[in-house]
Design a protein around this motif. Structure first.
Motif, PDB file in Angstrom:
ATOM      1  N   HIS A 201       0.837  -1.198   0.000  1.00 36.84           N
ATOM      2  CA  HIS A 201       0.000   0.000   0.000  1.00 36.84           C
ATOM      3  C   HIS A 201       0.873   1.249   0.000  1.00 36.84           C
ATOM      4  CE1 HIS A 201      -3.579  -2.302   2.042  1.00 36.84           C
ATOM      5  NE2 HIS A 201      -3.197  -2.825   0.882  1.00 36.84           N
ATOM      6  N   GLU A 202       0.733   2.064  -1.026  1.00 34.67           N
ATOM      7  CA  GLU A 202       1.374   3.373  -1.050  1.00 34.67           C
ATOM      8  C   GLU A 202       0.354   4.382  -0.523  1.00 34.67           C
ATOM      9  OE1 GLU A 202       2.908   6.813  -4.159  1.00 34.67           O
ATOM     10  OE2 GLU A 202       2.365   4.838  -4.915  1.00 34.67           O
ATOM     11  N   ILE A 203       0.647   4.959   0.620  1.00 39.85           N
ATOM     12  CA  ILE A 203      -0.291   5.862   1.270  1.00 39.85           C
ATOM     13  C   ILE A 203      -0.018   7.297   0.818  1.00 39.85           C
ATOM     14  CG2 ILE A 203      -1.223   6.689   3.454  1.00 39.85           C
ATOM     15  CD1 ILE A 203      -1.675   3.702   2.934  1.00 39.85           C
ATOM     16  N   VAL A 204      -1.056   7.925   0.263  1.00 37.72           N
ATOM     17  CA  VAL A 204      -0.973   9.320  -0.162  1.00 37.72           C
ATOM     18  C   VAL A 204      -1.846  10.134   0.783  1.00 37.72           C
ATOM     19  CG1 VAL A 204      -1.367  10.953  -2.035  1.00 37.72           C
ATOM     20  CG2 VAL A 204      -0.636   8.613  -2.559  1.00 37.72           C
ATOM     21  N   ASP A 205      -1.238  11.081   1.464  1.00 36.12           N
ATOM     22  CA  ASP A 205      -1.985  11.893   2.428  1.00 36.12           C
ATOM     23  C   ASP A 205      -2.754  12.984   1.693  1.00 36.12           C
ATOM     24  OD1 ASP A 205      -2.895  12.726   4.875  1.00 36.12           O
ATOM     25  OD2 ASP A 205      -1.147  13.983   5.306  1.00 36.12           O
ATOM     26  N   VAL A 206      -4.064  12.974   1.830  1.00 35.89           N
ATOM     27  CA  VAL A 206      -4.915  13.975   1.188  1.00 35.89           C
ATOM     28  C   VAL A 206      -5.898  14.505   2.225  1.00 35.89           C
ATOM     29  CG1 VAL A 206      -4.727  12.909  -1.097  1.00 35.89           C
ATOM     30  CG2 VAL A 206      -6.606  12.240   0.430  1.00 35.89           C
ATOM     31  N   PRO A 207      -6.495  15.661   1.975  1.00 32.17           N
ATOM     32  CA  PRO A 207      -7.504  16.174   2.908  1.00 32.17           C
ATOM     33  C   PRO A 207      -8.682  15.195   3.030  1.00 32.17           C
ATOM     34  CG  PRO A 207      -6.800  17.893   1.390  1.00 32.17           C
ATOM     35  CD  PRO A 207      -6.205  16.610   0.885  1.00 32.17           C
ATOM     36  N   LEU A 208      -9.296  15.186   4.200  1.00 30.18           N
ATOM     37  CA  LEU A 208     -10.438  14.322   4.444  1.00 30.18           C
ATOM     38  C   LEU A 208     -11.548  14.607   3.438  1.00 30.18           C
ATOM     39  CD1 LEU A 208     -11.927  12.284   6.380  1.00 30.18           C
ATOM     40  CD2 LEU A 208     -12.833  14.309   7.536  1.00 30.18           C
ATOM     41  N   THR A 209     -12.051  13.558   2.801  1.00 32.05           N
ATOM     42  CA  THR A 209     -13.239  13.679   1.951  1.00 32.05           C
ATOM     43  C   THR A 209     -14.252  12.649   2.440  1.00 32.05           C
ATOM     44  OG1 THR A 209     -12.255  12.173   0.307  1.00 32.05           O
ATOM     45  CG2 THR A 209     -12.016  14.526  -0.087  1.00 32.05           C
ATOM     46  N   ARG A 210     -15.239  13.123   3.158  1.00 26.02           N
ATOM     47  CA  ARG A 210     -16.262  12.235   3.715  1.00 26.02           C
ATOM     48  C   ARG A 210     -17.613  12.942   3.611  1.00 26.02           C
ATOM     49  NH1 ARG A 210     -19.078  10.917   8.287  1.00 26.02           N
ATOM     50  NH2 ARG A 210     -19.364   8.667   8.646  1.00 26.02           N
ATOM     51  N   THR A 211     -18.532  12.312   2.905  1.00 28.91           N
ATOM     52  CA  THR A 211     -19.823  12.933   2.636  1.00 28.91           C
ATOM     53  C   THR A 211     -20.958  11.984   3.011  1.00 28.91           C
ATOM     54  OG1 THR A 211     -18.783  14.032   0.745  1.00 28.91           O
ATOM     55  CG2 THR A 211     -21.182  14.135   0.889  1.00 28.91           C
ATOM     56  N   PRO A 212     -21.475  12.065   4.234  1.00 21.57           N
ATOM     57  CA  PRO A 212     -22.640  11.243   4.572  1.00 21.57           C
ATOM     58  C   PRO A 212     -23.887  11.772   3.865  1.00 21.57           C
ATOM     59  CG  PRO A 212     -22.102  12.698   6.397  1.00 21.57           C
ATOM     60  CD  PRO A 212     -21.037  12.910   5.356  1.00 21.57           C
ATOM     61  N   VAL A 213     -24.636  10.874   3.266  1.00 20.90           N
ATOM     62  CA  VAL A 213     -25.799  11.247   2.467  1.00 20.90           C
ATOM     63  C   VAL A 213     -27.051  10.618   3.071  1.00 20.90           C
ATOM     64  CG1 VAL A 213     -26.888  11.061   0.206  1.00 20.90           C
ATOM     65  CG2 VAL A 213     -24.435  11.460   0.371  1.00 20.90           C
ATOM     66  N   SER A 214     -28.083  11.403   3.256  1.00 18.79           N
ATOM     67  CA  SER A 214     -29.345  10.887   3.775  1.00 18.79           C
ATOM     68  C   SER A 214     -30.108  10.139   2.682  1.00 18.79           C
ATOM     69  CB  SER A 214     -30.206  12.033   4.297  1.00 18.79           C
ATOM     70  OG  SER A 214     -31.514  11.568   4.609  1.00 18.79           O
ATOM     71  N   VAL A 215     -30.587   8.955   3.024  1.00 16.43           N
ATOM     72  CA  VAL A 215     -31.427   8.198   2.089  1.00 16.43           C
ATOM     73  C   VAL A 215     -32.827   7.997   2.668  1.00 16.43           C
ATOM     74  CG1 VAL A 215     -29.533   7.060   0.885  1.00 16.43           C
ATOM     75  CG2 VAL A 215     -30.474   6.006   2.957  1.00 16.43           C
ATOM     76  N   GLU A 216     -33.203   8.838   3.620  1.00 18.36           N
ATOM     77  CA  GLU A 216     -34.527   8.714   4.220  1.00 18.36           C
ATOM     78  C   GLU A 216     -35.634   8.939   3.194  1.00 18.36           C
ATOM     79  OE1 GLU A 216     -35.610   7.603   7.229  1.00 18.36           O
ATOM     80  OE2 GLU A 216     -33.509   6.967   7.210  1.00 18.36           O
ATOM     81  N   LYS A 217     -35.465   9.908   2.331  1.00 20.32           N
ATOM     82  CA  LYS A 217     -36.480  10.167   1.312  1.00 20.32           C
ATOM     83  C   LYS A 217     -36.622   8.970   0.387  1.00 20.32           C
ATOM     84  CE  LYS A 217     -37.829  13.633  -2.162  1.00 20.32           C
ATOM     85  NZ  LYS A 217     -37.478  14.960  -2.735  1.00 20.32           N
ATOM     86  N   LEU A 218     -35.503   8.412  -0.038  1.00 15.50           N
ATOM     87  CA  LEU A 218     -35.527   7.224  -0.901  1.00 15.50           C
ATOM     88  C   LEU A 218     -36.269   6.086  -0.227  1.00 15.50           C
ATOM     89  CD1 LEU A 218     -34.521   5.547  -3.368  1.00 15.50           C
ATOM     90  CD2 LEU A 218     -32.461   5.060  -2.031  1.00 15.50           C
ATOM     91  N   CYS A 219     -35.962   5.838   1.042  1.00 20.59           N
ATOM     92  CA  CYS A 219     -36.566   4.701   1.746  1.00 20.59           C
ATOM     93  C   CYS A 219     -38.047   4.914   2.027  1.00 20.59           C
ATOM     94  CB  CYS A 219     -35.804   4.425   3.040  1.00 20.59           C
ATOM     95  SG  CYS A 219     -34.099   3.861   2.772  1.00 20.59           S
ATOM     96  N   LYS A 220     -38.465   6.170   2.154  1.00 20.90           N
ATOM     97  CA  LYS A 220     -39.902   6.435   2.314  1.00 20.90           C
ATOM     98  C   LYS A 220     -40.643   6.195   1.006  1.00 20.90           C
ATOM     99  CE  LYS A 220     -39.563   9.760   6.112  1.00 20.90           C
ATOM    100  NZ  LYS A 220     -39.684  11.194   6.509  1.00 20.90           N
ATOM    101  N   LEU A 221     -40.031   6.598  -0.095  1.00 19.80           N
ATOM    102  CA  LEU A 221     -40.666   6.403  -1.399  1.00 19.80           C
ATOM    103  C   LEU A 221     -40.669   4.932  -1.813  1.00 19.80           C
ATOM    104  CD1 LEU A 221     -39.129   9.462  -3.319  1.00 19.80           C
ATOM    105  CD2 LEU A 221     -41.537   9.180  -2.660  1.00 19.80           C
TER     106      LEU A 221
END
Length: 245
Positions: A201-221
């Motif tokens: 594993h070659e580790i490349v340090d990059v800024p955190l990219t984390r995007t939690p996405v809500s799927v509540e609307k999808l699950c209701k539909l």
């Protein structure tokens, strides 16, 4: 349905292609989040404008596949809902927001699906899963430390499109994701276990990219789609697609 495009999502949609004759799915255009070419973006916008004009004239509904990735929503600590103000983090995200505006203002019925990282059969070699499988098999993997990806099975994306059109949903924006962004290390470790290989594993340090996405609307539909939120969802995808690649 009419399917515009020849990529891996378009090929998977062929399984329901005989359904929903009133709908046109735009499954074409720029697919790489790293793209920044103004020429490519303008060509994609021209395709969207031509297609929506034709659909307005013919009384068709347009399904546009946008993005639920970091590129559109940016980083966040709370799940991004469809009402969250997008914070595009790249030219790709800015472009997706531009195209959403074209579709929503086109005067024809529309459905915008913000899709995370669709995964499955017929992906191109540069896309996430086939690229990591190839790297693990080669013995060397480049890992961006801090990078997270929310993977969704393309077969579930097909179910979403089929289900929402069956229900007559229109003029709505819907997130399509698992709701759980995973560190890319977890994806690579899962591939290694299934192949019985352990790469350097070659580790490349990059800024955190984390995007939690809500799927509540999808699950209701579409309540059956709550299966995408189950803890073993990523494992099921890897079991299905690592042998394929």
């Amino acid at each position: 349905m009419e399917i515009v495009g020849k990529g891996f999502i378009a090929r998977n949609l062929a399984s329901v292609g005989e359904r929903h004759p009133h709908a046109t799915v735009l499954a074409a255009g720029v697919s790489s989040t790293s793209t920044s070419s103004a020429e490519e973006f303008d060509r994609e916008a021209a395709l969207v404008e031509r297609t929506t004009r034709r659909c307005r004239a013919e009384g068709r509904l347009v399904v546009f596949l946008s993005s639920a990735s970091h590129a559109l929503y940016g980083n966040g600590d709370t799940p991004m809902t469809e009402d969250t103000e997008p914070r595009p983090a790249s030219p790709y995200g800015i472009q997706k927001l531009r195209l959403e505006s074209i579709v929503a203002g086109s005067g024809t019925p529309w459905l915008i699906l913000r899709v995370s990282h669709a995964t499955g059969r017929w992906q191109r070699p540069h896309q996430l899963l086939p690229a990591f499988v190839r790297q693990v098999r080669s013995g060397d993997v480049q890992l961006y430390q801090g990078a997270h990806r929310d993977l969704v099975d393309v077969s579930d994306l097909v179910r979403v499109i089929d289900g929402l059109l069956e229900r007559g949903i229109e003029d709505e924006v819907v997130n399509v994701a698992s709701g759980t962004p995973r560190p890319v290390e977890a994806l690579v470790h899962g591939i290694e276990r299934r192949l019985g290989l352990f790469a350097r594993h070659e580790i490349v340090d990059v800024p955190l990219t984390r995007t939690p996405v809500s799927v509540e609307k999808l699950c209701k539909l579409l309540p059956a789609l709550r299966a995408v939120t189950e803890p073993d969802y990523l494992d099921r995808m890897l079991d299905r697609y690592v042998p394929y690649y």
